[in-house]
Design a protein around this motif. Sequence first.
Motif, short mmCIF file in Angstrom:
data_model
loop_
_atom_site.label_atom_id
_atom_site.label_comp_id
_atom_site.label_asym_id
_atom_site.label_seq_id
_atom_site.Cartn_x
_atom_site.Cartn_y
_atom_site.Cartn_z
N ALA A 10 0.83 -1.20 0.00
CA ALA A 10 0.00 0.00 0.00
C ALA A 10 0.87 1.25 0.00
CB ALA A 10 -0.91 0.00 1.22
N GLU A 11 1.93 1.22 0.79
CA GLU A 11 2.83 2.38 0.82
C GLU A 11 3.49 2.58 -0.54
OE1 GLU A 11 6.61 4.14 3.43
OE2 GLU A 11 5.86 2.08 3.79
N ALA A 12 3.84 1.49 -1.21
CA ALA A 12 4.47 1.59 -2.54
C ALA A 12 3.46 2.18 -3.53
CB ALA A 12 4.95 0.21 -3.00
N LYS A 13 2.21 1.78 -3.49
CA LYS A 13 1.19 2.31 -4.39
C LYS A 13 0.96 3.80 -4.15
CE LYS A 13 -0.02 -1.46 -6.64
NZ LYS A 13 0.11 -1.57 -8.11
N TYR A 14 0.95 4.22 -2.85
CA TYR A 14 0.73 5.63 -2.54
C TYR A 14 1.92 6.47 -3.01
CZ TYR A 14 -3.09 3.97 0.43
OH TYR A 14 -4.24 3.37 0.88
N ALA A 17 1.66 6.85 -6.78
CA ALA A 17 0.66 7.83 -7.16
C ALA A 17 1.15 9.24 -6.89
CB ALA A 17 -0.64 7.58 -6.39
N ARG A 18 1.89 9.41 -5.79
CA ARG A 18 2.44 10.73 -5.47
C ARG A 18 3.49 11.15 -6.50
NH1 ARG A 18 6.01 11.60 -0.16
NH2 ARG A 18 7.30 10.26 -1.50
N SER A 19 4.27 10.16 -6.96
CA SER A 19 5.29 10.50 -7.95
C SER A 19 4.66 10.81 -9.30
CB SER A 19 6.29 9.34 -8.10
OG SER A 19 5.62 8.17 -8.55
N LEU A 20 3.54 10.17 -9.58
CA LEU A 20 2.88 10.44 -10.84
C LEU A 20 2.23 11.82 -10.81
CD1 LEU A 20 1.23 6.95 -11.56
CD2 LEU A 20 3.19 7.98 -12.73
N ARG A 24 -1.43 16.03 -6.24
CA ARG A 24 -2.65 15.34 -5.80
C ARG A 24 -2.58 15.13 -4.29
NH1 ARG A 24 -5.06 9.69 -8.22
NH2 ARG A 24 -7.06 9.73 -7.07
N PRO A 25 -3.49 15.66 -3.48
CA PRO A 25 -3.40 15.58 -2.00
C PRO A 25 -3.81 14.24 -1.43
CG PRO A 25 -5.35 16.79 -2.65
CD PRO A 25 -4.64 16.49 -3.93
N ASP A 26 -4.56 13.41 -2.20
CA ASP A 26 -5.05 12.14 -1.62
C ASP A 26 -3.90 11.22 -1.23
OD1 ASP A 26 -7.54 13.12 -2.04
OD2 ASP A 26 -7.89 11.99 -3.90
N SER A 27 -2.85 11.16 -2.03
CA SER A 27 -1.72 10.27 -1.72
C SER A 27 -1.05 10.66 -0.39
CB SER A 27 -0.72 10.28 -2.86
OG SER A 27 -0.25 11.60 -3.08
N TYR A 28 -0.95 11.97 -0.14
CA TYR A 28 -0.33 12.42 1.12
C TYR A 28 -1.21 12.06 2.32
CZ TYR A 28 2.78 15.10 -1.86
OH TYR A 28 3.69 15.46 -2.80
N PHE A 29 -2.50 12.23 2.16
CA PHE A 29 -3.40 11.90 3.26
C PHE A 29 -3.39 10.41 3.55
CE2 PHE A 29 -7.51 10.91 5.13
CZ PHE A 29 -7.60 11.87 6.14
N ASN A 30 -3.40 9.61 2.45
CA ASN A 30 -3.38 8.15 2.63
C ASN A 30 -2.07 7.68 3.29
OD1 ASN A 30 -5.94 7.75 1.54
ND2 ASN A 30 -5.14 7.70 -0.56
N LEU A 31 -0.94 8.29 2.90
CA LEU A 31 0.34 7.92 3.55
C LEU A 31 0.31 8.30 5.04
CD1 LEU A 31 2.89 8.94 0.77
CD2 LEU A 31 2.42 6.62 1.62
N LYS A 60 -1.88 21.19 0.03
CA LYS A 60 -2.38 20.86 -1.30
C LYS A 60 -3.89 20.60 -1.31
CE LYS A 60 2.00 18.87 -2.76
NZ LYS A 60 2.74 19.40 -1.63
N ALA A 61 -4.53 20.50 -0.16
CA ALA A 61 -5.96 20.16 -0.12
C ALA A 61 -6.78 21.41 -0.45
CB ALA A 61 -6.33 19.64 1.25
N PRO A 62 -7.72 21.31 -1.38
CA PRO A 62 -8.54 22.47 -1.71
C PRO A 62 -9.75 22.61 -0.80
CG PRO A 62 -9.00 20.68 -3.24
CD PRO A 62 -7.96 20.17 -2.31
#
Length: 275
Positions: A10-14, A17-20, A24-31, A60-62
């Motif tokens: 899960a950490e690798a997927k987040y 996504a953050r590198s892509l 995008r703020p969702d990856s930071y929140f999920n981490l 980054k969160a709107p």
Amino acid sequence: MRGNRKLDEAEAKYNEARSLDPQRPDSYFNLGLLYQEYKGGSDKPMLQKAQAYYRDFLTKAPSPKAKKDAEKRIKDIDEVFVALEEAAKMMKEAEEMQRKAEEQQKKMEEEMKRMEVEEKRQQEEMKKKEEDDKKNKEEEKVKKAADAEKAVADKAAAAEKAAADKAAAAEKAAADKKAAGDKAADAKATTAKAAAPGSAAEPRLRRRRMSQAPRRRKPTTTTRRRSQPARRSRRNAAFHLSNSIHNCWEPNSILVVSRRRAFRACLPVQPKEGS
């Protein structure tokens, strides 16, 4: 994936996504949620990493609602830090109390051990003292018995010595009496021998006897009664007369007495021829 406890995937997927999409703020929140809820627990470094991800999410969160949720989680993590510090402090205090309790227990054990050793030492001293007292009493008893025996022996020796001294004194007195008797007999024999007719000591003996004759007291006309010295002279004359008679009781001798001159002598008489 987080529900299946595949945390590393899960950490690798987040992170992918953050590198892509870094914005995008969702990856930071999920981490942040991954590190807070699943990896962090009470591990302070993990919780600090979760706070960092939450803060990146805030930048980054709107949506204000999403920001409010992230801020609440950051605050919760801070409270966890305070709780952890208090728990650590309490743990430290508990450890200190435990250490003090252990030290106190150790001191009590040492004190109990010391008291047992002291009590044992006192018991040994009392036992030794009792043995010494018993030994001293026995020695004193033996000494008293020896002193009594010695006193009896000394008394018996003194009695024997007194008896021996008494016997020796009696023997000495008997010997002295015998010697005095022998000496008196020798003197009497010597006197008789000297007074015998024809002895060379006869004139000397006569002179001695004449010298012992009392002097005649001059007659007085003033006193009718003789004085005491005159009576004593008469008694002495009678004594010497009787002594002379005794000493002259020999055969072939005659006693010549002159009351006027107070002379007395024992003269030998030559027997007549043919008588």
